[in-house]
Design a protein around this motif. Sequence first.
Motif, PDB file in Angstrom:
ATOM      1  N   ALA A 128     -19.825  33.822  -9.343  1.00  0.00           N
ATOM      2  CA  ALA A 128     -20.645  32.812 -10.004  1.00  0.00           C
ATOM      3  C   ALA A 128     -20.003  31.426  -9.907  1.00  0.00           C
ATOM      4  O   ALA A 128     -20.691  30.423  -9.695  1.00  0.00           O
ATOM      5  N   LEU A 129     -18.682  31.355 -10.042  1.00  0.00           N
ATOM      6  CA  LEU A 129     -17.988  30.070  -9.916  1.00  0.00           C
ATOM      7  C   LEU A 129     -18.140  29.509  -8.503  1.00  0.00           C
ATOM      8  O   LEU A 129     -18.397  28.312  -8.315  1.00  0.00           O
ATOM      9  N   ARG A 130     -17.991  30.372  -7.505  1.00  0.00           N
ATOM     10  CA  ARG A 130     -18.141  29.903  -6.128  1.00  0.00           C
ATOM     11  C   ARG A 130     -19.569  29.461  -5.846  1.00  0.00           C
ATOM     12  O   ARG A 130     -19.795  28.463  -5.157  1.00  0.00           O
ATOM     13  N   ALA A 131     -20.530  30.194  -6.391  1.00  0.00           N
ATOM     14  CA  ALA A 131     -21.928  29.801  -6.231  1.00  0.00           C
ATOM     15  C   ALA A 131     -22.183  28.453  -6.891  1.00  0.00           C
ATOM     16  O   ALA A 131     -22.932  27.620  -6.365  1.00  0.00           O
ATOM     17  N   ALA A 132     -21.554  28.195  -8.025  1.00  0.00           N
ATOM     18  CA  ALA A 132     -21.735  26.926  -8.733  1.00  0.00           C
ATOM     19  C   ALA A 132     -21.146  25.763  -7.939  1.00  0.00           C
ATOM     20  O   ALA A 132     -21.709  24.666  -7.898  1.00  0.00           O
ATOM     21  N   VAL A 133     -19.991  26.001  -7.289  1.00  0.00           N
ATOM     22  CA  VAL A 133     -19.388  24.947  -6.476  1.00  0.00           C
ATOM     23  C   VAL A 133     -20.276  24.639  -5.266  1.00  0.00           C
ATOM     24  O   VAL A 133     -20.527  23.471  -4.932  1.00  0.00           O
ATOM     25  N   LEU A 134     -20.768  25.685  -4.594  1.00  0.00           N
ATOM     26  CA  LEU A 134     -21.648  25.467  -3.444  1.00  0.00           C
ATOM     27  C   LEU A 134     -22.918  24.748  -3.875  1.00  0.00           C
ATOM     28  O   LEU A 134     -23.380  23.812  -3.208  1.00  0.00           O
ATOM     29  N   ASP A 135     -23.477  25.149  -5.009  1.00  0.00           N
ATOM     30  CA  ASP A 135     -24.678  24.504  -5.531  1.00  0.00           C
ATOM     31  C   ASP A 135     -24.411  23.036  -5.844  1.00  0.00           C
ATOM     32  O   ASP A 135     -25.251  22.169  -5.573  1.00  0.00           O
ATOM     33  N   ARG A 136     -23.247  22.752  -6.404  1.00  0.00           N
ATOM     34  CA  ARG A 136     -22.887  21.366  -6.734  1.00  0.00           C
ATOM     35  C   ARG A 136     -22.833  20.523  -5.469  1.00  0.00           C
ATOM     36  O   ARG A 136     -23.342  19.401  -5.435  1.00  0.00           O
TER      37      ARG A 136
END
Length: 394
Positions: A128-136
Amino acid sequence: MSSTTTMSLSGAPAEVFLRHVEQFSYRRNRSDRARALTNVTFFAGAGFSKAWDPKAPIGCELFTLDTKLIRDVADAGSLARMFGLDASDRITPETLRQIVYQLDMYDRFPDVRPRYLDEQNLRMFRGALRAAVLDRYDRATRLNYFDGAAGRFPLVSPSARQRDIMAFFRHLRLGSVPEDPWEGVRTHFITTNYDYVIETILDNLTPDAPPLFFHTYRGFTPVQIAGGPGFAPVHEHWQVQHLLKINGGFEILRRGHGYVLDYGKRDARAIMADPPVVTLASREQDYSDPYFAMVFPKVVRLMRDSTILVIVGYSLPSDDALIRFFLRQFAEEPEDGLGKVIFYLGPGDAEEKRQTIAEVFPAMERMEAPQLVTYDSGFDQFAQECLDLLGRRG
């Protein structure tokens, strides 16, 4: 003693750089094919992507995260209990460093895990953290996803600065002899960035060249690239260029004991379930994934084999010990720096840059090796000045 050592560093940085490129190019003496290839390695920090696209998030901008995707795997109460996070809060870079550090400790020392944390939900939280960084990143400036139909990274209506950067690398890659592109100077990349900017540049230098994957070595051999089979598993030395991502990349996905390069757009659920190999900001960086064990020795070898090092858009903070360690390999001993030159590009005072580089190479001032040229502006401006000298702009 190498000719680089005696070459004058007088003049504007762009002038000095082009003189060095000319010195090592076969174009200088078309009959001279016996000389060693000369590696010009670009060490690209976040400022490189910023030069390409001013909207690219850097540093604290990239690691300021929305909690929406995190709440898909941890409810508000869990976030508050574990990390003191209000569900409506953004995750600041400092908070992210603390969260990732805690997760690392739970992975390393299972006995200290809270009651309801296990290997599986820890993996989901990291996803989820990695997905949030990519989304950002994607929200700030859209990632340039691979176009499967065209077989390339698209470059539609490039800006003036992007055209200049492309022309700059085209000169290094082709010079004045497009029918015979493999010159004495070879351009390589080591980067801390996760994005696809370098791939986009390399894939669009010439319209008829094969995809960049044919001649680009990633420090590991992907079992699959962009949904298709990998290209040549072993490269020919005289043709290869390196693209080494020392913090991982949004496209690097693990498959058993191997890795694939997936440059396609994926939704958040798919990213959380199958997160890319990227390091996240932490109080103690985690490089335990086997990817890094493969890539780091290649970074060291390339640094040692390089004659010209161009540091672009990286401030080299004193606590970034790993990056400084890699740079030190460019000239491990003072004698190794003889004949080598560092171009340090980016906003900032020249004396501060010199002091920073001197901390990495303690004997630099005494031995004058490696030599240092500083430039106080962005890479797009540097490329523009080089093109002006070559008479190739516009």
